[in-house]
Design a protein around this motif. Structure first.
Motif: not given
Length: 459
Positions: A215-221
């Motif tokens: 929750r409320d965490v962007d996964i950046m690739v």
């Protein structure tokens, strides 16, 4: 009929599986098994080495509990091998011993700056957030930007716990002190570094998917990491696990990001070169080199260097075993030298060349046998191999002077060892559940060793 009195050192999955397999094995002798552990509570890795937000771990613990609760294995917790009980003691009371002590230390990572303040081993952090009684109650969670080096399940566990909001862990058995520490963490960005590409990672699809549920965490690739070569494309096409991992990562590439208060970055083809000093002896940044596939399953450096500001770094590049008093140890591999679980030692008559001979009566299973590879379930087949040799070696078992079961408790009592037993574990288990119930949670884990022992030994 012959009777085997067996000691097993280590009450985690490896030790419990070995006991269960032996009791169920076809044999022409009776068996009596005593399980020793330096911790007051059983289950080893699944209690103290895996993140608390893994639902599947509950199933493993239930299976281990079923084995112990049958009542045909005695448990002696809070007993330290080499201090409270020695190899000579075991020879006096048992026909053989299986060491199942696992691998709990962090493997080394030899790059400049790894010794700076703010640089940590993942295993130590895991022990802290799992409430291991032999680790400090506090952890310095002061960094806004953090690096995690490694592309295995432990790296993802550490990254997830660092990035996850503390309130979302209240459904787990996380200790109060850990919740309090994570609640105050100012972290905004967690960067995970792997020197190979997305198709060469060591974590499982389940672990990866869990990141996407935060929750409320962007996964950046990053798109630059997905320019696959022929070998990577073949891996995706020919391996179901790689296919799923690739699918999940590519789905994340399509997500909208930018709204979350925290970010978890996955950097592939990124080889850490140096931890940068901030000028005051603390971690201030990480310098890494972009890599490319070498066409043979590995990678080579491109010479392109990049640097990111960080204030803490966690190395999650593997675990390493610890030596045991009186038992041979391979310092390079961090394991007990063995042949399919039969412990080997140098033959003193073979000269400086040091040919190996079997150390009769001594066996190994689990990570201390094969190294820290494979999932928890793999320890079953590992234990079967060791137990098979144990049964076949009956002609070379020890001949103890005091094989009676009560002689062991008399020995520990005479030394003033405040050991815990299976009933004691039931006491502690119920106590933790009641602590959780009063707080509206499933369980709250007791952390201090003396409190664990007191609760366990209460009548």
């Amino acid at each position: 009929m012959t009777k085997l009195r067996l000691a097993i050192v280590g009450a985690g999955p490896a030790g419990i599986y070995a006991a269960d397999i032996l009791l169920k094995a076809e044999r022409n002798f009776d068996v009596s098994i005593d399980l020793f552990d330096h911790l007051p509570a059983p289950y080893g890795l699944v209690r103290y080495g895996v993140a608390p937000d893994h639902p599947r771990i509950k199933g493993i613990i239930n299976a281990l509990r079923d084995v112990l609760d049958r009542g045909d294995i005695r448990l002696f917790g809070n007993v330290r091998y080499g201090t409270d009980i020695t190899l000579d003691d075991l020879k006096q009371h048992y026909n053989a011993v299986i060491f199942a002590t696992g691998a709990v230390r962090d493997a080394d990572l030899n790059i400049p700056g790894i010794e700076l303040e703010g640089s940590y081993g993942a295993a130590e952090f895991v022990s802290w957030f799992d409430g291991h009684p032999d680790f400090p109650r506090t952890w310095p969670l002061e960094a806004k930007q953090v690096a995690v080096i490694g592309n295995g399940n432990v790296a993802l566990d550490v990254s997830r716990i660092l990035a996850k909001h503390a309130d979302d862990l209240l459904v787990t058995e996380i200790p109060d002190n850990v919740y309090g520490g994570l609640k105050e963490s100012p972290v905004t960005d967690v960067h995970v570094f792997g020197r190979r590409g997305p198709t060469s990672v060591k974590f499982t699809p389940l672990e990866l998917r869990e990141l996407g549920e935060l929750r409320d965490v962007d996964i950046m690739v990053y798109d630059e990491d997905f320019d696959y070569d022929d070998a990577a494309r073949a891996a995706v096409a020919g391996n179901k696990q790689v296919f799923v991992i690739d699918k999940v990562l590519n789905q994340w590439r399509q997500r909208e990001v930018g709204e979350a208060s925290r970010r978890l970055h996955l950097h592939f083809f990124a080889k850490p070169i140096e931890i940068v000093d901030d000028g005051a002896g603390r971690v201030g940044g990480i310098r890494y080199e972009r890599t490319v596939p070498d066409g043979e399953g590995g990678v080579v450096g491109t010479g392109e260097m990049r640097e990111l500001p960080i204030q803490a770094v966690y190395r999650a590049v593997g675990y390493f075993g610890s030596p045991l008093p009186g038992i041979p140890f391979d310092k390079k591999r961090g394991v007990i030298p063995n042949r399919e679980g039969q412990v080997l030692r140098k033959d003193p008559s073979s000269g400086s060349g040091g040919a190996n001979e079997q150390m009769y009566g001594v066996y190994a299973t689990g990570w201390i046998k094969r190294g820290p590879v494979g999932l928890i379930g793999h320890t079953k087949s590992d234990a079967m191999e060791t137990v098979r040799h144990l049964i076949n070696d009956s002609g070379n078992w020890w001949h103890p002077e005091h094989p009676a079961e009560e002689s062991v408790t008399e020995l520990l009592d005479s030394r003033g060892i405040h050991y815990t037993d299976l009933n004691g574990w039931h006491n502690l288990d119920q106590h933790e559940l009641s602590l959780g119930e009063s707080a509206g949670r499933t369980r709250i884990k007791v952390v201090p060793r003396d409190e664990m022992v007191t609760v366990s030994r209460s009548k």
